[in-house]
Design a protein around this motif. Sequence first.
Motif, PDB file in Angstrom:
ATOM      1  N   LYS A  84       0.850  -1.192   0.000  1.00  0.00           N
ATOM      2  CA  LYS A  84       0.000   0.000   0.000  1.00  0.00           C
ATOM      3  C   LYS A  84       0.886   1.242   0.000  1.00  0.00           C
ATOM      4  O   LYS A  84       1.165   1.796   1.060  1.00  0.00           O
ATOM      5  N   MET A  96      -2.290   3.952   0.328  1.00  0.00           N
ATOM      6  CA  MET A  96      -3.377   3.799  -0.647  1.00  0.00           C
ATOM      7  C   MET A  96      -3.745   2.319  -0.771  1.00  0.00           C
ATOM      8  O   MET A  96      -3.018   1.449  -0.325  1.00  0.00           O
ATOM      9  N   SER A 145      -4.168  -1.378  -2.108  1.00  0.00           N
ATOM     10  CA  SER A 145      -3.223  -2.247  -2.805  1.00  0.00           C
ATOM     11  C   SER A 145      -3.773  -2.710  -4.157  1.00  0.00           C
ATOM     12  O   SER A 145      -4.984  -2.643  -4.414  1.00  0.00           O
ATOM     13  N   HIS A 152      -7.714  -3.732  -5.339  1.00  0.00           N
ATOM     14  CA  HIS A 152      -8.388  -3.305  -6.572  1.00  0.00           C
ATOM     15  C   HIS A 152      -8.826  -4.504  -7.416  1.00  0.00           C
ATOM     16  O   HIS A 152      -9.928  -4.494  -7.978  1.00  0.00           O
ATOM     17  N   HIS A 191     -17.345   2.530 -12.422  1.00  0.00           N
ATOM     18  CA  HIS A 191     -16.613   2.195 -11.204  1.00  0.00           C
ATOM     19  C   HIS A 191     -15.472   1.231 -11.532  1.00  0.00           C
ATOM     20  O   HIS A 191     -14.379   1.329 -10.974  1.00  0.00           O
ATOM     21  N   ARG A 219     -12.752   3.313 -13.073  1.00  0.00           N
ATOM     22  CA  ARG A 219     -12.104   4.143 -12.053  1.00  0.00           C
ATOM     23  C   ARG A 219     -11.086   3.330 -11.266  1.00  0.00           C
ATOM     24  O   ARG A 219      -9.953   3.756 -11.059  1.00  0.00           O
ATOM     25  N   HIS A 220     -11.485   2.141 -10.830  1.00  0.00           N
ATOM     26  CA  HIS A 220     -10.565   1.318 -10.050  1.00  0.00           C
ATOM     27  C   HIS A 220      -9.451   0.736 -10.910  1.00  0.00           C
ATOM     28  O   HIS A 220      -8.341   0.514 -10.419  1.00  0.00           O
ATOM     29  N   GLY A 225      -7.970   2.405 -13.256  1.00  0.00           N
ATOM     30  CA  GLY A 225      -7.003   3.498 -13.285  1.00  0.00           C
ATOM     31  C   GLY A 225      -6.197   3.568 -12.001  1.00  0.00           C
ATOM     32  O   GLY A 225      -4.970   3.751 -12.025  1.00  0.00           O
ATOM     33  N   GLN A 226      -6.876   3.422 -10.872  1.00  0.00           N
ATOM     34  CA  GLN A 226      -6.177   3.440  -9.590  1.00  0.00           C
ATOM     35  C   GLN A 226      -5.219   2.259  -9.488  1.00  0.00           C
ATOM     36  O   GLN A 226      -4.088   2.402  -9.007  1.00  0.00           O
ATOM     37  N   LEU A 227      -5.651   1.093  -9.936  1.00  0.00           N
ATOM     38  CA  LEU A 227      -4.808  -0.094  -9.916  1.00  0.00           C
ATOM     39  C   LEU A 227      -3.548   0.135 -10.753  1.00  0.00           C
ATOM     40  O   LEU A 227      -2.441  -0.210 -10.333  1.00  0.00           O
ATOM     41  N   VAL A 267      -1.966   2.899 -11.540  1.00  0.00           N
ATOM     42  CA  VAL A 267      -1.034   3.812 -10.884  1.00  0.00           C
ATOM     43  C   VAL A 267      -0.350   3.116  -9.713  1.00  0.00           C
ATOM     44  O   VAL A 267       0.876   3.178  -9.563  1.00  0.00           O
ATOM     45  N   THR A 268      -1.130   2.426  -8.892  1.00  0.00           N
ATOM     46  CA  THR A 268      -0.553   1.718  -7.744  1.00  0.00           C
ATOM     47  C   THR A 268       0.448   0.669  -8.196  1.00  0.00           C
ATOM     48  O   THR A 268       1.534   0.542  -7.619  1.00  0.00           O
TER      49      THR A 268
END
Length: 172
Positions: free
Chosen positions: A48, A52, A54, A58, A150, A153-154, A156-158, A160-161
Amino acid sequence: MAKLEVWQRGLLQDLEPLLQPVGHAILQAQEELHEYLHDFPAALLWQKPAGMASVGFHLQHLSGVLDRVFTYARNESLTPFQFKQLEEEGFDSENGYTVQSLMERFDGQIIIAMKQLRETDVNTLTEFRGIGRAGLPSTVMGLLFHGAEHTMRHLGQLMVTAAVVKQNHTNQ
């Protein structure tokens, strides 16, 4: 030449025009997930960065949200198994999840979601659907669209992470 995105390849077979954007978005998410997590190390799944969520979270959430939101769109209540999966989001299993197993779970949920989209009667799209125990107001279309947005969105977050934890791992 770069591969065209799913929405640029034309209509999805046997899917009503009003539901094409939902189908395009979730299939695009599936393709990008496979491309981005190719050879992603399982040892980094639960890291994380900066507190953020993990990559593992995601991956679980991508499957879970589609399952739950599409369940509400069918005007059904969540099952005990769905609640159990929701509680487990963000945590590794006893035996340890692999990237492949979590991606296969998402792939399975995509198959189920696409089948539901193909079977959705467009005349029901504006029908009321209650969300959760509180029965929060939505519609069939609202839920299907939310499932798609949704998911993206996740994703995209995944992405980057995953990039951050891989970079941190490389720099160690």
